[in-house]
Design a protein around this motif. Structure first.
Motif, PDB file in Angstrom:
ATOM      1  N   ARG A 199       0.853  -1.189   0.000  1.00 29.40           N
ATOM      2  CA  ARG A 199       0.000   0.000   0.000  1.00 29.40           C
ATOM      3  C   ARG A 199       0.892   1.244   0.000  1.00 29.40           C
ATOM      4  N   LYS A 200       0.358   2.347  -0.474  1.00 26.39           N
ATOM      5  CA  LYS A 200       1.155   3.565  -0.625  1.00 26.39           C
ATOM      6  C   LYS A 200       1.691   4.094   0.707  1.00 26.39           C
ATOM      7  N   HIS A 201       0.970   3.847   1.784  1.00 26.23           N
ATOM      8  CA  HIS A 201       1.434   4.365   3.078  1.00 26.23           C
ATOM      9  C   HIS A 201       2.732   3.711   3.519  1.00 26.23           C
ATOM     10  N   MET A 202       3.077   2.556   2.951  1.00 25.98           N
ATOM     11  CA  MET A 202       4.303   1.873   3.320  1.00 25.98           C
ATOM     12  C   MET A 202       5.546   2.632   2.858  1.00 25.98           C
ATOM     13  N   LEU A 203       5.369   3.588   1.932  1.00 25.10           N
ATOM     14  CA  LEU A 203       6.505   4.359   1.414  1.00 25.10           C
ATOM     15  C   LEU A 203       6.767   5.623   2.224  1.00 25.10           C
ATOM     16  N   ARG A 204       5.870   5.920   3.181  1.00 22.73           N
ATOM     17  CA  ARG A 204       6.065   7.116   4.003  1.00 22.73           C
ATOM     18  C   ARG A 204       6.956   6.785   5.197  1.00 22.73           C
ATOM     19  N   GLN A 205       7.871   7.678   5.502  1.00 26.26           N
ATOM     20  CA  GLN A 205       8.771   7.489   6.642  1.00 26.26           C
ATOM     21  C   GLN A 205       7.964   7.456   7.931  1.00 26.26           C
ATOM     22  N   GLY A 206       8.267   6.499   8.776  1.00 28.18           N
ATOM     23  CA  GLY A 206       7.588   6.401  10.065  1.00 28.18           C
ATOM     24  C   GLY A 206       8.315   5.439  10.961  1.00 28.18           C
ATOM     25  N   SER A 207       7.804   5.275  12.177  1.00 31.00           N
ATOM     26  CA  SER A 207       8.465   4.399  13.145  1.00 31.00           C
ATOM     27  C   SER A 207       8.408   2.935  12.723  1.00 31.00           C
ATOM     28  N   ARG A 208       7.338   2.560  11.982  1.00 34.31           N
ATOM     29  CA  ARG A 208       7.194   1.171  11.552  1.00 34.31           C
ATOM     30  C   ARG A 208       7.678   0.946  10.118  1.00 34.31           C
ATOM     31  N   TRP A 209       7.810   2.012   9.350  1.00 31.09           N
ATOM     32  CA  TRP A 209       8.228   1.910   7.954  1.00 31.09           C
ATOM     33  C   TRP A 209       9.373   2.880   7.680  1.00 31.09           C
ATOM     34  N   ARG A 210      10.614   2.348   7.556  1.00 32.49           N
ATOM     35  CA  ARG A 210      11.777   3.197   7.282  1.00 32.49           C
ATOM     36  C   ARG A 210      12.008   3.302   5.785  1.00 32.49           C
ATOM     37  N   ARG A 211      12.202   4.533   5.293  1.00 36.10           N
ATOM     38  CA  ARG A 211      12.329   4.769   3.868  1.00 36.10           C
ATOM     39  C   ARG A 211      13.552   4.070   3.281  1.00 36.10           C
ATOM     40  N   ASP A 212      14.667   4.075   4.029  1.00 33.95           N
ATOM     41  CA  ASP A 212      15.882   3.455   3.499  1.00 33.95           C
ATOM     42  C   ASP A 212      15.704   1.951   3.301  1.00 33.95           C
ATOM     43  N   LEU A 269      14.556  -2.618  -0.498  1.00 35.54           N
ATOM     44  CA  LEU A 269      13.622  -3.659  -0.928  1.00 35.54           C
ATOM     45  C   LEU A 269      13.289  -3.521  -2.413  1.00 35.54           C
ATOM     46  N   GLN A 270      13.050  -2.270  -2.863  1.00 31.67           N
ATOM     47  CA  GLN A 270      12.650  -2.035  -4.246  1.00 31.67           C
ATOM     48  C   GLN A 270      13.771  -2.328  -5.247  1.00 31.67           C
ATOM     49  N   LYS A 271      15.021  -2.413  -4.748  1.00 25.35           N
ATOM     50  CA  LYS A 271      16.132  -2.774  -5.618  1.00 25.35           C
ATOM     51  C   LYS A 271      16.228  -4.279  -5.829  1.00 25.35           C
ATOM     52  N   GLN A 272      15.522  -5.043  -4.972  1.00 27.28           N
ATOM     53  CA  GLN A 272      15.618  -6.501  -5.024  1.00 27.28           C
ATOM     54  C   GLN A 272      14.366  -7.178  -5.577  1.00 27.28           C
ATOM     55  N   ALA A 273      13.282  -6.430  -5.689  1.00 30.04           N
ATOM     56  CA  ALA A 273      12.027  -7.027  -6.141  1.00 30.04           C
ATOM     57  C   ALA A 273      11.224  -6.008  -6.922  1.00 30.04           C
ATOM     58  N   SER A 274      10.384  -6.463  -7.813  1.00 29.65           N
ATOM     59  CA  SER A 274       9.399  -5.586  -8.440  1.00 29.65           C
ATOM     60  C   SER A 274       8.323  -5.278  -7.400  1.00 29.65           C
ATOM     61  N   CYS A 275       7.830  -4.051  -7.396  1.00 32.05           N
ATOM     62  CA  CYS A 275       6.862  -3.652  -6.375  1.00 32.05           C
ATOM     63  C   CYS A 275       5.681  -2.923  -7.012  1.00 32.05           C
ATOM     64  N   PHE A 276       4.516  -3.144  -6.439  1.00 29.45           N
ATOM     65  CA  PHE A 276       3.327  -2.397  -6.838  1.00 29.45           C
ATOM     66  C   PHE A 276       2.641  -1.945  -5.562  1.00 29.45           C
ATOM     67  N   PHE A 277       2.488  -0.617  -5.406  1.00 25.82           N
ATOM     68  CA  PHE A 277       1.868  -0.058  -4.211  1.00 25.82           C
ATOM     69  C   PHE A 277       0.506   0.521  -4.581  1.00 25.82           C
ATOM     70  N   ALA A 278      -0.538  -0.105  -4.061  1.00 27.75           N
ATOM     71  CA  ALA A 278      -1.906   0.287  -4.380  1.00 27.75           C
ATOM     72  C   ALA A 278      -2.385   1.365  -3.411  1.00 27.75           C
ATOM     73  N   ASP A 279      -3.560   1.911  -3.706  1.00 27.63           N
ATOM     74  CA  ASP A 279      -4.167   2.877  -2.789  1.00 27.63           C
ATOM     75  C   ASP A 279      -4.363   2.229  -1.431  1.00 27.63           C
ATOM     76  N   ASN A 280      -4.357   3.044  -0.396  1.00 30.22           N
ATOM     77  CA  ASN A 280      -4.439   2.527   0.961  1.00 30.22           C
ATOM     78  C   ASN A 280      -5.745   1.795   1.254  1.00 30.22           C
ATOM     79  N   ILE A 281      -6.801   2.089   0.487  1.00 33.29           N
ATOM     80  CA  ILE A 281      -8.078   1.428   0.741  1.00 33.29           C
ATOM     81  C   ILE A 281      -8.227   0.143  -0.063  1.00 33.29           C
ATOM     82  N   SER A 282      -7.267  -0.156  -0.919  1.00 39.98           N
ATOM     83  CA  SER A 282      -7.424  -1.286  -1.836  1.00 39.98           C
ATOM     84  C   SER A 282      -7.240  -2.624  -1.129  1.00 39.98           C
ATOM     85  N   GLU A 283      -7.908  -3.619  -1.671  1.00 45.20           N
ATOM     86  CA  GLU A 283      -7.779  -4.990  -1.201  1.00 45.20           C
ATOM     87  C   GLU A 283      -6.612  -5.647  -1.936  1.00 45.20           C
ATOM     88  N   ASP A 284      -5.717  -6.326  -1.187  1.00 50.18           N
ATOM     89  CA  ASP A 284      -4.526  -6.916  -1.798  1.00 50.18           C
ATOM     90  C   ASP A 284      -4.803  -8.228  -2.520  1.00 50.18           C
TER      91      ASP A 284
END
Length: 584
Positions: free
Chosen positions: A446-459, A464-479
């Motif tokens: 989800r897009k919120h995973m890309l925001r810096q925070g205590s549970r999600w570090r940007r670095d 992670l994005q250098k090692q895998a293909s990634c798709f970040f959906a809207d925060n309300i979306s079902e995975d």
């Protein structure tokens, strides 16, 4: 029925309906007792592609093999997880997981204190009067006490004394509900003569009965020489509704009990014709009866029952499995031998050495399932409640322009598997270790995973994005729909990682065949992480190599069954098998 009612002049008057209730039976509380029974600039930000070598099926298989057989050096894993840990869908596995991860329990409510104690012997009129005086509840005493007696399965004699007291107080009138509760106790205690007496009274008083009363009478009459009248009651139920599987079971059991096999099979076919799945006890009754029947036609019908279990992915209980074994061994001239056993992780039966059917779908089955999932879950499901057609189209275009993936990862789900660790750290750790095996990975997030925070570090997310293909959906979306689409689009080799068991998506599928194929595909492709520590190896639960379903080769049968003491959830499969084979 020998009643001794003080002050009641005639027996029929006792059962007279209260005029206030009308001619028909009033509301019945019988149901209480039968319950035993998902702009270009922004797009580049939320999508990342990792170019690696072509799909690595061998690496995926090696990964699974390591999950089954941990290496000697993986000491950290051994301390926490046994190499014999059950697969994700093993019977009892969910129960064990819940015990290992206990949730906070709600405070138990204080039990409501009974204001009086239920009598254990018949009471006279004065004793019932005294009991009613002592009753402090707000409910009607007669209704309350009769419900309690039914719940506790009081004796018929105690219940009879209650009816006598009620009749004496009400000019011989006893309400329908009270009568049905008495009937329930007569049936429960197998008081067949009492059941027949109540049946005669109800026939005389009421033109028709509600289904609950008919159900009790059917169950009570099948043990008497008037069992065929239970079939008439079944016909009465048919006039207003499709009889329940329990109604059919009782009538079939009555027919077999009285040696009328043809009626039993006719009722069974009628039940199937309604699209109702029979009770396993019904199927067991046919096998129990078959021990004494030396008839090829009857034997073929029993084999058809086993194929019915297979086609509907039904599993007999332990007692039923014993009945099947006993019947096979009783067939003259066939020399069948049965044993209760298990199947190795390799898919080999420990009893006879034969290999059980593979869990993997054939190419035809895979294409059929893929088409159904795309139509009923992706295109025709309810995913637009949690996403938009535009975002789904964006994802489909993304997948279309990517090479097939080896593993699809539900990023948010995996990140939250270990609550004490930072989410981005967990997800990066899992992706890093899989990437070392040269696997093509897709991480759904989800897009919120890309925001810096205590549970999600940007670095960490950038690594992670250098090692895998990634798709970040809207925060309300079902995975889940995205995960299913990517995994099925990638091909039959592609595995996926999530804790989600996808029961809702299975339920969206239109028929039993598609649901069974989906569950079979899921069992053979879903990876579950059971152990991870920062810097340590990932431990996966092993994936089943064999299909847990009734199967035959002609000279052998393998029947998975439920153990009596193991609690199996609906999305789990048994681990015990009945192995039957002809003696050489």
């Amino acid at each position: 029925m020998a009643f001794c009612f003080t002050g009641v002049r005639s027996f029929p008057k006792l059962w007279k309906s209260n005029p206030y209730l009308g001619l028909g039976p009033g509301h019945s509380y019988l149901s209480l007792f039968l319950k035993d029974y998902y702009g270009i600039r922004n797009q580049q930000k939320w999508i990342s592609l990792k170019t690696v070598s072509p799909q690595n099926t061998k690496a995926v298989n090696l990964l699974i093999a390591k999950a089954r057989y941990p290496r000697k050096g993986d000491e950290g894993s051994k301390k926490q997880v046994s190499s014999d840990s059950p697969h994700l869908f093993a019977a009892g596995a969910a129960k064990k997981r819940s015990q290992m991860n206990p949730q906070s329990k709600d405070h138990a409510l204080s039990p409501v204190r009974d204001t009086i104690q239920l009598p254990t012997k018949p009471l006279n009129s004065e004793e019932w009067d005294k009991l009613k005086e002592d009753f402090k509840g707000k409910a009607n005493f007669e209704n309350w006490i009769s419900s309690q007696m039914t719940h506790c399965h009081s004796s018929v004699d105690v219940a009879k004394s209650l009816l006598a007291w009620v009749a004496a107080k009400n000019n011989g009138v006893i309400g329908y509900d009270l009568l049905v509760k008495y009937l329930y106790l007569c049936v429960f205690h197998n008081q067949t003569s009492e059941v027949i007496d109540v049946y005669e009274i109800m026939k005389a008083r009421y033109k028709s009965l509600e289904s609950g009363g008919n159900t009790l009478l059917i169950r009570g009459l099948i043990h008497s020489d008037r069992w065929r009248e239970a079939l008439l009651l079944l016909e009465d139920i048919k006039k207003v509704m499709v009889p329940s599987k329990k109604n059919y079971h009782d009538c079939i059991q009555g027919a077999l009990l009285h040696q009328d096999v043809n009626i039993a099979w006719d009722l069974y076919q009628e039940l199937l014709g309604h699209g109702v799945i029979p009770m396993l006890e019904t199927l067991k009754a046919f096998f129990d009866f078959g021990k004494d029947v030396k008839d090829d036609q009857y034997s073929n019908k029993l084999l058809d029952i086993l194929l019915y279990l297979r086609n509907n992915q039904l599993y007999p209980g332990e007692s039923f499995a014993h009945s099947i074994k006993t019947w096979f061994e009783s067939v003259p001239g066939e020399q069948w031998k049965g044993q209760f056993t298990t199947v190795q992780k390799s898919g080999q039966c420990l009893g006879c050495g034969k290999t059980i059917e593979s869990i993997h779908l054939s190419p035809e089955e895979y294409e059929f399932l893929k088409g159904k999932i795309m139509r009923d879950v992706i295109d025709g499901g309810d995913q637009y409640r949690k996403t938009t057609p535009q975002e789904l189209k964006r994802f489909q275009d993304f997948v279309k322009h990517c090479p097939p993936f080896d593993i699809v990862i539900d990023g948010l789900n995996v990140a939250k598997m270990f609550p004490k660790a930072r989410e981005s750290q967990v997800l990066l750790g899992v992706v890093s270790q899989l990437a070392k095996q040269n696997l093509r990975l897709l991480v759904l997030g989800r897009k919120h995973m890309l925001r810096q925070g205590s549970r999600w570090r940007r670095d960490e997310m950038e690594k992670l994005q250098k090692q895998a293909s990634c798709f970040f959906a809207d925060n309300i979306s079902e995975d889940d729909p995205f995960l299913l689409y990517a995994a099925l689009h990638s091909g039959n080799h592609c595995k996926f990682i999530t804790k989600d068991l996808m029961r809702d998506h299975k339920a969206c599928l239109p028929d039993a065949k598609t649901q069974r194929l989906f569950f079979k595909w899921q069992q053979g492709h879903q990876l579950a992480i059971i152990n991870w520590l920062p810097g340590s190896k990932i431990t996966f639960q092993h994936i089943l190599s064999h299909d847990t379903v009734v199967q035959t080769t002609g000279d052998s049968w393998h029947i998975p069954y439920d153990e009596d003491l193991v609690e199996r959830y609906s999305y789990e499969v048994p681990t015990k098998w009945l192995c039957l084979h002809r003696k050489a």
